[in-house]
Write a protein that holds these residues in place. Structure first.
Motif, mmCIF file in Angstrom:
data_model
loop_
_atom_site.group_PDB
_atom_site.id
_atom_site.type_symbol
_atom_site.label_atom_id
_atom_site.label_comp_id
_atom_site.label_asym_id
_atom_site.label_seq_id
_atom_site.Cartn_x
_atom_site.Cartn_y
_atom_site.Cartn_z
ATOM 1 N N TYR A 35 0.859 -1.185 0.000
ATOM 2 C CA TYR A 35 0.000 0.000 0.000
ATOM 3 C C TYR A 35 0.889 1.226 0.000
ATOM 4 O O TYR A 35 1.753 1.378 0.863
ATOM 5 C CB TYR A 35 -0.909 -0.003 1.230
ATOM 6 N N GLU A 39 -2.320 5.803 -2.248
ATOM 7 C CA GLU A 39 -3.481 4.915 -2.119
ATOM 8 C C GLU A 39 -3.576 3.863 -3.211
ATOM 9 O O GLU A 39 -4.654 3.399 -3.552
ATOM 10 C CB GLU A 39 -4.773 5.727 -1.999
ATOM 11 N N PHE A 41 -2.876 0.054 -4.233
ATOM 12 C CA PHE A 41 -2.683 -1.237 -3.601
ATOM 13 C C PHE A 41 -2.231 -2.237 -4.647
ATOM 14 O O PHE A 41 -2.665 -2.184 -5.789
ATOM 15 C CB PHE A 41 -4.004 -1.771 -3.011
ATOM 16 N N ILE A 60 -10.741 -4.056 1.327
ATOM 17 C CA ILE A 60 -9.740 -3.191 1.936
ATOM 18 C C ILE A 60 -10.485 -2.184 2.794
ATOM 19 O O ILE A 60 -11.318 -1.430 2.298
ATOM 20 C CB ILE A 60 -8.900 -2.459 0.863
ATOM 21 N N GLN A 62 -10.081 1.006 5.346
ATOM 22 C CA GLN A 62 -9.175 2.059 5.774
ATOM 23 C C GLN A 62 -10.009 3.109 6.489
ATOM 24 O O GLN A 62 -10.718 3.884 5.853
ATOM 25 C CB GLN A 62 -8.453 2.655 4.574
#
Length: 81
Positions: A35, A39, A41, A60, A62
């Motif tokens: 990561y 931002e 991935f 994911i 966050q």
């Protein structure tokens, strides 16, 4: 097909200034997840068995944001999100 992805997460932080990148890396027996501060991935298959040919389902989380989906790995065993 749902393929379980289990990671024993170990985080590494590279650099701390605004002009430099931060990269977080988690690795398990079969998967590596990167990561970046921008931002992005990436999920990479690193297992010893044959690479999965079915779609990979991912979630994911966050903070209060959640990103999920399913996609195929590329020829190198990487899924970029």
């Amino acid at each position: 097909m749902l393929i379980p992805v289990s990671l024993a997460v170990v985080l590494f932080i590279s650099a701390c200034s605004e002009n430099e990148s931060q990269i977080y890396i988690g690795e398990g027996d079969n998967w590596e997840v990167n990561y970046g501060r921008d931002e992005n991935f990436s999920i990479k298959y690193i297992g010893e068995e044959s690479m999965p040919e079915d779609e990979i389902n991912y979630i994911i989380e966050q903070g209060s944001r959640t990103t999920d989906g399913n996609a195929l790995l590329n020829e190198s065993g990487v899924l970029s999100i």
